[in-house]
Design an enzyme around this catalytic site. Structure first.
Site, mmCIF file in Angstrom:
data_model
loop_
_atom_site.group_PDB
_atom_site.id
_atom_site.type_symbol
_atom_site.label_atom_id
_atom_site.label_comp_id
_atom_site.label_asym_id
_atom_site.label_seq_id
_atom_site.Cartn_x
_atom_site.Cartn_y
_atom_site.Cartn_z
ATOM 1 N N GLU A 1 0.768 3.974 1.083
ATOM 2 C CA GLU A 1 0.105 4.837 2.067
ATOM 3 C C GLU A 1 0.874 6.136 2.246
ATOM 4 O O GLU A 1 2.099 6.145 2.289
ATOM 5 C CB GLU A 1 0.093 4.147 3.444
ATOM 6 C CG GLU A 1 -0.631 2.849 3.511
ATOM 7 C CD GLU A 1 -2.096 3.037 3.884
ATOM 8 O OE1 GLU A 1 -2.529 4.209 3.937
ATOM 9 O OE2 GLU A 1 -2.781 2.041 4.105
ATOM 10 N N ARG B 1 0.853 -1.191 0.000
ATOM 11 C CA ARG B 1 0.000 0.000 0.000
ATOM 12 C C ARG B 1 0.884 1.234 0.000
ATOM 13 O O ARG B 1 1.665 1.422 0.933
ATOM 14 C CB ARG B 1 -0.879 0.053 1.270
ATOM 15 C CG ARG B 1 -1.790 -1.118 1.462
ATOM 16 C CD ARG B 1 -3.125 -0.955 0.736
ATOM 17 N NE ARG B 1 -3.773 -2.232 0.589
ATOM 18 C CZ ARG B 1 -4.583 -2.786 1.507
ATOM 19 N NH1 ARG B 1 -4.837 -2.145 2.610
ATOM 20 N NH2 ARG B 1 -5.135 -3.954 1.296
ATOM 21 N N ARG C 1 -0.207 2.960 12.923
ATOM 22 C CA ARG C 1 -0.766 1.667 12.523
ATOM 23 C C ARG C 1 -0.774 1.380 11.026
ATOM 24 O O ARG C 1 -1.415 0.454 10.580
ATOM 25 C CB ARG C 1 -2.165 1.491 13.098
ATOM 26 C CG ARG C 1 -3.163 2.513 12.590
ATOM 27 C CD ARG C 1 -4.506 2.228 13.216
ATOM 28 N NE ARG C 1 -5.583 2.671 12.357
ATOM 29 C CZ ARG C 1 -6.823 2.230 12.428
ATOM 30 N NH1 ARG C 1 -7.148 1.292 13.300
ATOM 31 N NH2 ARG C 1 -7.763 2.683 11.640
#
Lengths: 499, 499
Positions: A273, A271, A279
């Site tokens: 992100e 991912r 987290r």
């Protein structure tokens, strides 16, 4: 040799210039330190020349550790040293975790192998140990790898600092590889959580295999430059646009359509992100499950329920040592969970929040804050840190989620929470190609681009559902760690790519 | 909901335009076929209206498979249907693999679940089955998912076409999801090799866990734009150049330095191979092992030896059914292997080739052709298809390979061969930072760029070695399959990225 290893020899050649410069300075500094250590060792060795016991200790010459010969000697595991071996001569190998000089005639050496440690005692005597040998021992740097030969003895008083409750009276001591005098990290820290991690994965696998699931591997290189949605890592695949799989979702569903019945995968998930939070990781180990269902997606919830209760039970019963060690560094309350996992509908959750004065859109999603609060409310009311929230609004779930039979604004989906944080997301999937097409269109997806996916439901697709979990997040929340990076050996976040 | 699934909803939106157009035409064609099938079903249903037994069959309405209710009914696994269940009423779910109409009053239906099949019999009677119901059954498309309720009976003659040796006398028959009338693939083909695959991986894991290895996960996103060497997949990682790991080599060695003792990883490995051959994939499942060694890298060979003999034994003893099924499609000779795996030095291999009239550079590598020939010669002389060739020339191994103590032109390394093809490459690694630096320099690598790797050996590195295997290649060679693509559900080669 069409070697699988040969080709990897270039992998490390991969730091950017700024890092490389910094590293070069560090290497130089370390090299100087190491030269000093080697010089000290040489001095120790020189003074040992006149020693009749000089054969009982020393640095092992390089060629001896280049696979020169197989001697047939047996090494005993440090973890198996106990009173039953008293009076026996043993040979052990490990890292010199602590070295303490008592006098010129006596020294202690704590040797560690994996998570076990034992105290080794050097006392000058007329058969084996000279003062020069004691000096050699106290001159070793911490974490150096050593071979110790000696006799197991039982001390009068219990030993506090080591895992093993016997001592080794040293007769021979050889250094296999010297460590730098100054260590930058605490090795036990690094090892600890990964062990935990490993346990969680083992239980996951064992449980699913025992319930008839088949382990599969799906490709991580997938077509396309993703349009919209969560960020993906893009790359060029031999001239075709490709990206790294964000989930094995479509492939695991195709495996179900292919007749596998029940499948799972443990594999890398990527991912891109931007969230730099406690987290999120850019690469993590995903546990993915997909299964045929007969009537109701509660059959999937049942698997989640049994799986996690089994995992928690196992960790509590069998990993006391590891959990205690984590607890010492990071005190945490044991996880509260019920024999049969609590299930609440999304609307029941919304209602509980409302009663606590928090207004939430009943057709929207819960934000992290609301999830946290709900976790607290559930704990107060139901005495559990682990529960399932189901029947989410359809609008906040992916297009392939099955709508509810009685209200198309809701869906046959669920999230699972530990300590107020979501760890699992699951649902019944749409297995009817017409409905899937309709749902994709409703979500603004160009159905032409997902034709192979939709087609796979035209050739005999059973009703099915599944869920996905991030292994690191489970470990983090079970142990109430404050940062997901502590659950990964080599974490990847938006800033960390090395090492 | 910070869902792990939510974000993957975009993954399929990923085909290039040319493919998309082709797919769109296909979808249209398929849609028309499906409409025709639905119309036929509607007709069947209409004629059933006047049928007193109409409640005993039909298409299940969509809402019934949207998790409407949990009925408490029990489904029996088709694989467990046997004579002990005779006279009992059972409910089964599976795919309609074959449908045969005998007359207007009788039909057979073979239903498959996973790898098991059972014959279901419809005969018109006065209690359950009408002629309309028989018509409904024969109108089903192959591979449609059906629920069958009926009574188990034992036929007079053994049944040839199914795995189960009982029949089901049908009382109720519902279609859960209709398949397209024309199926593009043979589903059993797809399922077959992956099952084999799964078995191999299970044995690998079980064996290593039983020998004290710890499973780890290492990152697949690694720094750098690789310089030279084998091709890597490059990507942009939040502004930093990154690539996909070609092997967990460096990370597994760092885990050993971190005190893990023995580690293994089963994970994705990426190679931007240009080779379009029968044995190369761009993405495969790598089995990687790394372990401390006490004296000699033969300790690593011993693990390979025990591991593979255990794996071959297991496959031969427990997977007869699967192997027979492969053998029917692809006849192959059973693999010959010895209880203690044959070990030959590289020079012995060179000598055998020389005697057979093939000259090979004793300081170079073997090409694929020479490996094949040597495999044949070894088989003739030693009666085995599985052997270890060790002590390779140093020049043809990666820089981190430990040189031989007695001749620096050779190395403490080995390759393992099945049927004349290399499947494993392993070695003792250099754990001494000075020697590692020297070797890297000798191989033309800029040591500054691998500083973190070299540093990890400064803090107490034990002697160690390991090996790497490609799971697909093991399965291919054990089964003597002619193409590695047959061992992977969704293979990736230089041309294939979809699906």
């Amino acid at each position: 040799m069409a070697s699988t290893e040969q080709e990897s020899s270039q992998t490390p050649a991969n730091l950017n210039k700024k890092q490389a410069k910094k590293e070069a300075q560090k290497v130089e500094r370390l090299r100087k330190q190491q030269e000093a250590a080697a010089a000290a060792a040489a001095t120790a060795l020189a003074s040992a020349e006149a020693d009749p016991f000089s054969g009982n200790y020393g640095d092992v010459p390089t060629e001896e550790i280049q696979s020169k010969a197989v001697s047939g000697r047996q090494w005993t595991e440090i973890g198996s040293l106990d009173a039953e071996l008293a009076e026996r001569t043993v040979l052990i190998r490990g890292a010199a975790q602590a070295i303490r000089s008592v006098s010129k005639k006596m020294a202690f050496l704590v040797v560690r192998q994996y998570v076990s440690t034992v105290q080794c005692v050097l006392v000058v005597n007329k058969e084996w140990v000279s003062p020069q040998m004691v000096k050699f021992a106290t001159g070793l740097s911490k974490e150096s790898i050593v071979d110790v030969e000696g006799v197991v003895s039982i001390p009068k008083d219990p030993i506090k600092g080591t895992t093993q409750q016997v001592e080794v009276q040293v007769r021979k001591l050889y250094c296999i590889n010297r460590a730098m005098p100054n260590l930058p990290i605490n090795i036990e820290d690094a090892a600890r959580s990964e062990m935990e991690f490993e346990k969680a994965e083992q239980i996951f696998r064992r449980f699913l295999l025992s319930e008839g699931f088949v382990g599969i591997h799906t490709p991580k290189l997938v077509p396309g430059s993703s349009e919209g949605g969560a960020a993906v890592f893009k790359l060029d695949y031999k001239g075709q646009p490709a990206c790294l799989a964000q989930s094995p979702q479509l492939y695991k569903q195709m495996a179900i359509c292919g007749g596998f019945g029940r499948v799972f995968e443990v594999g890398s998930v990527f991912r891109a992100e931007d969230s730099y939070t406690h987290r999120h990781l850019c690469e993590f180990v995903g546990l993915d499950v997909e299964m045929e269902i007969k009537e109701h997606y509660f059959e999937v919830c049942d698997v989640v329920d049994r799986l996690f209760v089994a995992m928690f039970d196992y960790l509590n019963e069998n990993c006391k040592k590891e959990l205690d060690s984590i607890n010492r560094q990071n005190p945490f309350e044991p996880l509260k969970y019920l024999r049969n996992t609590l299930r609440l509908t999304f609307l029941e959750g919304v209602e509980m929040l409302k009663e606590a004065g928090i207004e939430v859109d009943p057709f929207g999603d819960l934000n992290t804050e609301a999830e946290k609060t709900l976790g607290r409310l559930v704990r107060e009311k139901y005495d559990t840190d682990f529960y399932i929230l189901y029947r989410y609004p359809l609008a906040v779930r992916p297009f392939y989620t099955m709508p509810c039979y009685d209200d198309p604004a809701y869906s046959n989906s669920f999230d699972v929470f530990i300590r107020g944080e979501e760890i699992i997301s699951g649902a019944q999937r749409v297995h009817l190609p017409e409905l899937l097409t309709k749902r994709a269109e409703a979500c603004g997806i160009d159905v032409k681009t997902i034709a192979t996916y939709i087609d796979s439901f035209r050739y005999g697709a059973p009703p099915h559902g599944g869920f996905g979990v991030g292994l690191e997040r489970v470990v983090m929340l079970f142990c109430a760690l404050n940062n997901i990076r502590k659950t990964s050996l080599f974490p990847r976040d938006p800033q960390r790519l090395v090492p």
